[in-house]
Design a protein around this motif. Structure first.
Motif, PDB file in Angstrom:
ATOM      1  N   PHE A 616      75.110  46.693  29.421  1.00 38.92           N
ATOM      2  CA  PHE A 616      76.249  47.593  29.601  1.00 38.92           C
ATOM      3  C   PHE A 616      77.114  47.638  28.351  1.00 38.92           C
ATOM      4  O   PHE A 616      77.524  48.710  27.910  1.00 38.92           O
ATOM      5  CB  PHE A 616      77.117  47.186  30.798  1.00 38.92           C
ATOM      6  N   ASN A 617      77.342  46.474  27.786  1.00 35.62           N
ATOM      7  CA  ASN A 617      78.204  46.463  26.611  1.00 35.62           C
ATOM      8  C   ASN A 617      77.540  47.077  25.382  1.00 35.62           C
ATOM      9  O   ASN A 617      78.208  47.721  24.581  1.00 35.62           O
ATOM     10  CB  ASN A 617      78.695  45.047  26.321  1.00 35.62           C
ATOM     11  N   SER A 618      76.228  46.903  25.257  1.00 38.28           N
ATOM     12  CA  SER A 618      75.538  47.601  24.161  1.00 38.28           C
ATOM     13  C   SER A 618      75.636  49.106  24.379  1.00 38.28           C
ATOM     14  O   SER A 618      75.788  49.885  23.451  1.00 38.28           O
ATOM     15  CB  SER A 618      74.055  47.257  24.087  1.00 38.28           C
ATOM     16  N   GLU A 619      75.522  49.478  25.648  1.00 40.03           N
ATOM     17  CA  GLU A 619      75.573  50.887  26.000  1.00 40.03           C
ATOM     18  C   GLU A 619      76.951  51.471  25.679  1.00 40.03           C
ATOM     19  O   GLU A 619      77.073  52.567  25.153  1.00 40.03           O
ATOM     20  CB  GLU A 619      75.274  51.026  27.490  1.00 40.03           C
ATOM     21  N   LYS A 682      83.301  55.682  34.772  1.00 39.83           N
ATOM     22  CA  LYS A 682      84.317  56.024  33.775  1.00 39.83           C
ATOM     23  C   LYS A 682      83.687  56.570  32.498  1.00 39.83           C
ATOM     24  O   LYS A 682      84.195  57.514  31.910  1.00 39.83           O
ATOM     25  CB  LYS A 682      85.149  54.791  33.451  1.00 39.83           C
ATOM     26  N   LEU A 683      82.590  55.952  32.091  1.00 38.59           N
ATOM     27  CA  LEU A 683      81.936  56.431  30.869  1.00 38.59           C
ATOM     28  C   LEU A 683      81.441  57.863  31.033  1.00 38.59           C
ATOM     29  O   LEU A 683      81.338  58.610  30.080  1.00 38.59           O
ATOM     30  CB  LEU A 683      80.736  55.552  30.495  1.00 38.59           C
ATOM     31  N   LEU A 684      81.134  58.223  32.268  1.00 40.40           N
ATOM     32  CA  LEU A 684      80.589  59.556  32.514  1.00 40.40           C
ATOM     33  C   LEU A 684      81.663  60.586  32.830  1.00 40.40           C
ATOM     34  O   LEU A 684      81.397  61.784  32.820  1.00 40.40           O
ATOM     35  CB  LEU A 684      79.576  59.497  33.665  1.00 40.40           C
ATOM     36  N   HIS A 685      82.855  60.111  33.102  1.00 39.64           N
ATOM     37  CA  HIS A 685      83.900  61.059  33.501  1.00 39.64           C
ATOM     38  C   HIS A 685      84.111  62.205  32.508  1.00 39.64           C
ATOM     39  O   HIS A 685      84.243  63.362  32.932  1.00 39.64           O
ATOM     40  CB  HIS A 685      85.224  60.346  33.771  1.00 39.64           C
ATOM     41  N   PRO A 686      84.136  61.957  31.214  1.00 43.55           N
ATOM     42  CA  PRO A 686      84.372  63.081  30.296  1.00 43.55           C
ATOM     43  C   PRO A 686      83.398  64.241  30.469  1.00 43.55           C
ATOM     44  O   PRO A 686      83.790  65.387  30.347  1.00 43.55           O
ATOM     45  CB  PRO A 686      84.231  62.435  28.916  1.00 43.55           C
ATOM     46  N   VAL A 687      82.156  63.954  30.795  1.00 43.22           N
ATOM     47  CA  VAL A 687      81.201  65.065  30.873  1.00 43.22           C
ATOM     48  C   VAL A 687      81.026  65.579  32.297  1.00 43.22           C
ATOM     49  O   VAL A 687      80.820  66.780  32.495  1.00 43.22           O
ATOM     50  CB  VAL A 687      79.844  64.683  30.209  1.00 43.22           C
ATOM     51  N   PHE A 713      89.557  53.531  29.850  1.00 40.44           N
ATOM     52  CA  PHE A 713      88.160  53.523  29.434  1.00 40.44           C
ATOM     53  C   PHE A 713      87.752  52.072  29.203  1.00 40.44           C
ATOM     54  O   PHE A 713      88.523  51.297  28.629  1.00 40.44           O
ATOM     55  CB  PHE A 713      88.015  54.315  28.134  1.00 40.44           C
ATOM     56  N   PRO A 714      86.581  51.656  29.682  1.00 45.16           N
ATOM     57  CA  PRO A 714      86.181  50.248  29.514  1.00 45.16           C
ATOM     58  C   PRO A 714      86.213  49.820  28.046  1.00 45.16           C
ATOM     59  O   PRO A 714      85.916  50.620  27.158  1.00 45.16           O
ATOM     60  CB  PRO A 714      84.742  50.228  30.034  1.00 45.16           C
ATOM     61  N   GLU A 715      86.574  48.568  27.849  1.00 48.99           N
ATOM     62  CA  GLU A 715      86.583  48.054  26.480  1.00 48.99           C
ATOM     63  C   GLU A 715      85.356  47.187  26.249  1.00 48.99           C
ATOM     64  O   GLU A 715      84.924  46.457  27.139  1.00 48.99           O
ATOM     65  CB  GLU A 715      87.845  47.234  26.242  1.00 48.99           C
ATOM     66  N   LYS A 718      82.212  42.124  23.321  1.00 47.71           N
ATOM     67  CA  LYS A 718      81.096  41.846  22.410  1.00 47.71           C
ATOM     68  C   LYS A 718      80.374  40.549  22.743  1.00 47.71           C
ATOM     69  O   LYS A 718      79.162  40.442  22.563  1.00 47.71           O
ATOM     70  CB  LYS A 718      81.601  41.797  20.964  1.00 47.71           C
ATOM     71  N   ASP A 719      81.142  39.572  23.227  1.00 44.83           N
ATOM     72  CA  ASP A 719      80.519  38.276  23.487  1.00 44.83           C
ATOM     73  C   ASP A 719      79.502  38.349  24.616  1.00 44.83           C
ATOM     74  O   ASP A 719      78.718  37.428  24.814  1.00 44.83           O
ATOM     75  CB  ASP A 719      81.607  37.241  23.805  1.00 44.83           C
ATOM     76  N   LYS A 720      79.538  39.427  25.365  1.00 43.86           N
ATOM     77  CA  LYS A 720      78.567  39.554  26.456  1.00 43.86           C
ATOM     78  C   LYS A 720      77.241  40.137  25.994  1.00 43.86           C
ATOM     79  O   LYS A 720      76.261  40.118  26.735  1.00 43.86           O
ATOM     80  CB  LYS A 720      79.161  40.411  27.568  1.00 43.86           C
ATOM     81  N   ILE A 721      77.247  40.680  24.807  1.00 44.48           N
ATOM     82  CA  ILE A 721      75.981  41.193  24.285  1.00 44.48           C
ATOM     83  C   ILE A 721      75.148  40.005  23.825  1.00 44.48           C
ATOM     84  O   ILE A 721      75.558  39.248  22.953  1.00 44.48           O
ATOM     85  CB  ILE A 721      76.213  42.182  23.124  1.00 44.48           C
ATOM     86  N   ASN A 722      74.002  39.832  24.479  1.00 44.13           N
ATOM     87  CA  ASN A 722      73.237  38.611  24.289  1.00 44.13           C
ATOM     88  C   ASN A 722      71.763  38.958  24.159  1.00 44.13           C
ATOM     89  O   ASN A 722      71.115  39.372  25.126  1.00 44.13           O
ATOM     90  CB  ASN A 722      73.474  37.715  25.509  1.00 44.13           C
ATOM     91  N   SER A 723      71.229  38.759  22.966  1.00 46.66           N
ATOM     92  CA  SER A 723      69.856  39.198  22.740  1.00 46.66           C
ATOM     93  C   SER A 723      68.868  38.313  23.499  1.00 46.66           C
ATOM     94  O   SER A 723      67.792  38.767  23.875  1.00 46.66           O
ATOM     95  CB  SER A 723      69.538  39.203  21.248  1.00 46.66           C
ATOM     96  N   GLU A 724      69.236  37.073  23.753  1.00 50.10           N
ATOM     97  CA  GLU A 724      68.311  36.200  24.463  1.00 50.10           C
ATOM     98  C   GLU A 724      68.134  36.659  25.914  1.00 50.10           C
ATOM     99  O   GLU A 724      67.025  36.718  26.424  1.00 50.10           O
ATOM    100  CB  GLU A 724      68.822  34.761  24.417  1.00 50.10           C
ATOM    101  N   SER A 725      69.256  37.018  26.545  1.00 47.17           N
ATOM    102  CA  SER A 725      69.159  37.540  27.907  1.00 47.17           C
ATOM    103  C   SER A 725      68.288  38.774  27.958  1.00 47.17           C
ATOM    104  O   SER A 725      67.504  38.965  28.883  1.00 47.17           O
ATOM    105  CB  SER A 725      70.543  37.916  28.437  1.00 47.17           C
TER     106      SER A 725
END
Length: 873
Positions: A616-619, A682-687, A713-715, A718-725
């Motif tokens: 989600f956070n990468s997105e 929320k991310l989709l609301h604009p469109v 809008f969600p903030e 970054k710490d949740k972006i985890n390549s191992e997961s």
RNA sequence: GGGCGAUUAGCUCAGUUGGUUAGAGCACUUCGUUUACACCGAAGGGGUCUGAGGUUCGAAUCCUUAAUCGCCCACCA
């Protein structure tokens, strides 16, 4: 908790929120010095126009930015309005009056203008109502019209100011004359079309000689306006004609032969008839050689008294008759087929007649200089960037702008002529002794009000007091302009010049040229082809959100969009999918909340949650990047894939297993999923503002009277972006897909539970398998799933993956053996390819070390797979 | 005539600074009505990137050139 409706009632919901937004004026903007502002002015559509498919894209783009910025805490102001569209509107009303047998000349100017206003009241503004249906988050309290009092005043201010600075002048020039609307047009309002015509060769007798000079022309009927014949001074054929005179046939008038390097020796006969009154180039040559101008046309493009017996004929008729006469009298040598470009009026479609007449012009050179500079310095950016080149080319070669139009509908020029002396008076107000003066009857080009739009909409009626104008000082310069590329010169460039001249500042920071919408076959949308879908019909059938989403999804920056009504299914299906995902989560929430068997045995974020948080956070990072770089279709594509594949196909599918397996943690699991879901909404609301507003209200009670468009809008965390997961999850997906694939390939129905043995190829696979084998088991519908070290016997269907070997006990068949063989073949090719690289001295020396390492790793992996596969055959 | 853009799977398009066994959606094939969704789910087939040269260890990606399509500007009668 709000009840969860089964079906998404598109029309009802969209209608509800549109009224809610409008009735509560939630998008009304007020000056708020504590907030950063974000302002946009709408490209004003024709007041009597109707919504077409191009408007949908253009306005959706603007709406996306307004909504996004609003959710990011900006004070957003989007100003709507309409354009009086001089020529189009006047034509429309004239046509309407004609059906009643009324000519505008009969009722007079004042009465006619009154009729146009009546027409505007009756038919105007439809397009704004249609835009409301589109859900645009504009501030309706700021709606303006280019002919309203304030804007008219602004137009006058600018005219008078430019006149006093000497930048507006009146001149007798050759201009593009539109014989239908009987007005001059600027160079930017005409277009060229290729036409198959004839090129006529006509001989002009040379005075006091037996010789003839033969000219070539496509327009013999203009010969009555000829005042010379020109040849190239370097043309040896005509050297002897210095100071000679020719006799103009039919007219029997003597006209000189002039020498001008403009004449192309290789075209026709190398001799060119010069008609200064009715040809752009001849006009210039005429000026150079002091040739007289003879006007031969009336305002409706008929021959006048200079046209001899052809007087009163239209141009085309006259051409035929003149040619016949020339033939009869022996002047016509021959006629050739000839293809050339002819100019037409964009609005009325009339064939343009170049004519010499008195018109008003703006001298552009001085205004253009600073406007070139700001773009060069990057203060204004164009998307796509290539339009900066187009802009510079036009600006560097800018020509004076013909601003007078012989129309009645528009801003009448604030110039008065004194009746007796002809003295000129120019001011905001008419002269006090008005009875002695006559006002200039011409009106201004419509773009003369449009170019002030980003300034004038904020109440710039009174230029001298502009410092006190808080609106203007707060909202100007605007931040963003979305428009079609075909008005880059007509509108965009001129706004930049006006902004710099009158505010000493750019009118906007970024300009987005949206795609041109074409039909599914790539043809232009046109009335005659009937290929232009009515957006309201599409909205009715699929929903407004669906149309908005589809348009943006299909429209890449800088390329045309090919749009078919059917394609709206993309958006409709996506909206439904989003809705159903929410419905499912809420249904579970309801079930869980009314039962007390779900305790506190909380399964804290497991691997799917960690993976989802990371994804989600990468997105979110991707979404922000796409929006700030104006890659709007990437924004929708990213979310489309994320919602459909990651969130629905994987996350929710696993969630079903999870709540089954850990019923006591169900509450936590569902709430966690709903939190992500709400952020996605929320991310989709604009469109897709309607469905997201509806969902947002269902998600939590007590949101009555509020709007998701003002939620945060969600903030990015970054710490949740985890390549191992993410890596672990990929390995998990690999084995799940692998098993499903193996079953499907061998016609084992998904519903048939079977036994699977797995051999892990590495530590991480081992770990992943141990942790998640329950999920693999469920997602593949198995009877047993067992981890083994070595395979016993040889009756298996097998698959070798990167991290696993999987085996299903089964009678081996030929088909499967063939598969193995084919895969072995592919792998051998693949390995050979890598070997070729690695044995290449140059590659090993020059390629980066990481690359060589990764090639070696790839080889090793492939070799491993190959070995295992070979055992199976 | 000058300039710009496009050409990748049947169709519509992604493919960042050259290094992935070239991706997605639609369409197609097979399976599936398991309590969010058939406007659905699972699995699969299909392209060597318009042609020709070149640069490079390596090109869909950079250069040259040709072709086709589209757009803008100019307007040689």
């Amino acid at each position: 908790m709000a009840e969860v409706p089964n079906k998404y009632e598109i029309k009802e919901v969209e209608q509800k929120w549109q009224s809610f937004w409008e009735d509560n004026e939630i998008y009304k903007s007020k000056i708020n010095k504590n907030k950063k502002k974000y302002s946009i002015v709408i490209p004003p559509p024709n007041v009597t126009g109707i919504l077409h498919i191009g408007h949908i894209l253009n306005n959706t783009i603007q709406d996306i930015y307004c909504r996004w910025k609003r959710m990011n805490g900006f004070e957003v102001c989007w100003v709507p309005g309409t354009d009086h569209a001089g020529i189009s509107t006047q034509l429309m009303v004239e046509k309407d009056l004609a059906t009643q047998g009324i000519k505008k000349e009969e009722i007079g100017r004042e009465e006619f203008v009154k009729k146009v206003w009546e027409w505007k009241e009756k038919h105007g503004g439809i397009i704004l109502k249609q835009l409301k249906k589109l859900g645009v988050s504009v501030d309706w309290s700021k709606e303006r019209f280019t002919l309203d009092e304030g804007l008219s005043r602004a137009v006058k201010e600018v005219f008078v100011d430019l006149y006093r600075k000497g930048l507006i002048y009146k001149g007798k020039r050759i201009i593009n004359w539109d014989p239908i609307t009987k007005t001059a047009l600027s160079d930017d309002e005409i277009e060229f079309k290729e036409l198959k015509d004839k090129l006529y060769y006509v001989k002009y007798p040379i005075l006091d000689s037996d010789e003839y000079l033969t000219i070539a022309t496509t327009r013999p009927e203009t010969m009555f306006g000829d005042t010379a014949v020109a040849v190239n001074p370097l043309d040896n054929r005509y050297n002897h004609l210095t100071n000679k005179t020719v006799i103009l046939p039919l007219v029997n008038k003597n006209i000189p032969i002039v020498f001008d390097s403009y004449v192309d020796m290789d075209f026709g006969t190398g001799a060119l008839k010069i008609t200064p009154s009715h040809d752009m180039n001849d006009f210039e040559i005429g000026k150079k050689h002091n040739l007289p101008q003879v006007n031969i046309l009336t305002k409706d493009a008929k021959l006048n008294e200079n046209g001899l017996e052809f007087q009163g004929m239209g141009v085309n008729e006259a051409r035929k008759k003149v040619v016949r006469k020339l033939k009869e009298e022996g002047y016509l040598i021959k006629e050739d087929e000839y293809i050339h470009n002819v100019s037409f009026a964009q609005k009325s479609g009339a064939t343009i007649e170049p004519m010499v007449s008195d018109q008003w012009f703006v001298s552009m050179k001085k205004l253009a200089e600073p406007a070139i500079k700001v773009v060069k310095e990057g203060k204004i950016k164009f998307y796509p960037d290539r339009y900066t080149k187009v802009y510079f080319h036009w600006m560097d070669n800018i020509r004076d702008w013909c601003i007078s139009r012989q129309l009645w509908w528009g801003h009448q020029i604030p110039i008065w002529y004194k009746k007796d002396t002809g003295e000129i008076y120019c001011d905001l107000k008419p002269p006090s002794d008005i009875e002695n003066w006559i006002q200039e009857p011409d009106v201004l080009d419509t773009w003369f009000s449009s170019w002030l739009w980003p300034i004038s909409v904020f109440g710039w009626e009174n230029k001298p007091n502009e410092d006190k104008n808080e609106q203007l000082n707060y909202y100007y310069p605007t931040d963003f302009l979305a428009t079609a590329s075909d008005i880059i010169f007509l509108w965009v460039a001129r706004m930049i010049m006006a902004g710099l001249e009158y505010r000493k500042d750019i009118p906007f920071k970024e300009v987005y040229f949206n795609s041109i919408v074409r039909d599914g076959k790539g043809r232009k949308m046109s009335k005659t082809l009937g290929n232009s879908p009515d957006p309201l019909v599409v909205m009715d059938k699929y929903g407004t959100d669906a149309l908005r989403f589809t348009m943006v999804y299909l429209a890449p920056l800088g390329n045309d969009v090919l749009f078919d009504i059917d394609k709206t299914e993309i958006g409709r299906n996506f909206v439904t999918k989003l809705w159903n995902a929410g419905r499912f989560l809420l249904m579970n929430k309801a079930k869980i909340y009314e039962s007390d068997e779900y305790g506190d045995d909380v399964l804290k974020d497991d691997f799917t949650d960690k993976w989802m948080d990371s994804r989600f956070n990468s997105e979110l990072e991707e979404v922000e990047k796409c929006l700030s770089e104006y890659k709007l279709n990437d924004y929708t594509k990213a979310l489309y894939n994320f919602v459909w594949s990651d969130f629905c196909d994987w996350y929710i599918e696993i969630l079903k297993i999870k709540i089954d397996k850990y019923p006591k943690s169900a509450k936590y699991i569902i709430d966690k999923a709903l939190k992500i879901y709400e952020d996605i909404v929320k991310l989709l609301h604009p469109v897709i503002p309607f469905v997201t507003e509806e969902i947002w209200h269902i998600l939590e009670e007590g949101r009555d009277g509020k709007s998701v468009s003002f939620s945060e809008f969600p903030e990015i965390e970054k710490d949740k972006i985890n390549s191992e997961s993410e890596k672990k999850f990929e390995i998990f997906q690999e084995i799940v897909s692998g098993i499903r694939n193996l079953k499907a390939e061998n016609d084992i129905p998904y519903s048939e539970k079977c036994k699977v043995y797995a051999i892990c190829s590495n530590d991480i696979a081992e770990k992943t398998f141990d942790e998640y084998n329950d999920y693999i088991f469920s997602l593949c519908n198995l009877s047993t799933l067992e981890k083994i070290k070595k395979l016993d016997g040889d009756k298996y269907l097998s698959k070798v993956l990167a991290d696993f070997e999987i085996h299903i006990p089964f009678e081996v068949n030929e088909k499967q053996i063939e598969k193995y063989k084919k895969e072995i073949e592919n792998l051998e090719k693949y390995i050979a390819n890598i070997d070729k690289k690695l044995s290449n001295q140059n590659f090993v020396e020059k390629a980066p070390k990481e690359l060589i390492e990764s090639e070696r790793a790839k080889r090793e992996e492939a070799m491993g797979k190959l070995k295992k596969l070979k055992k199976l055959v």
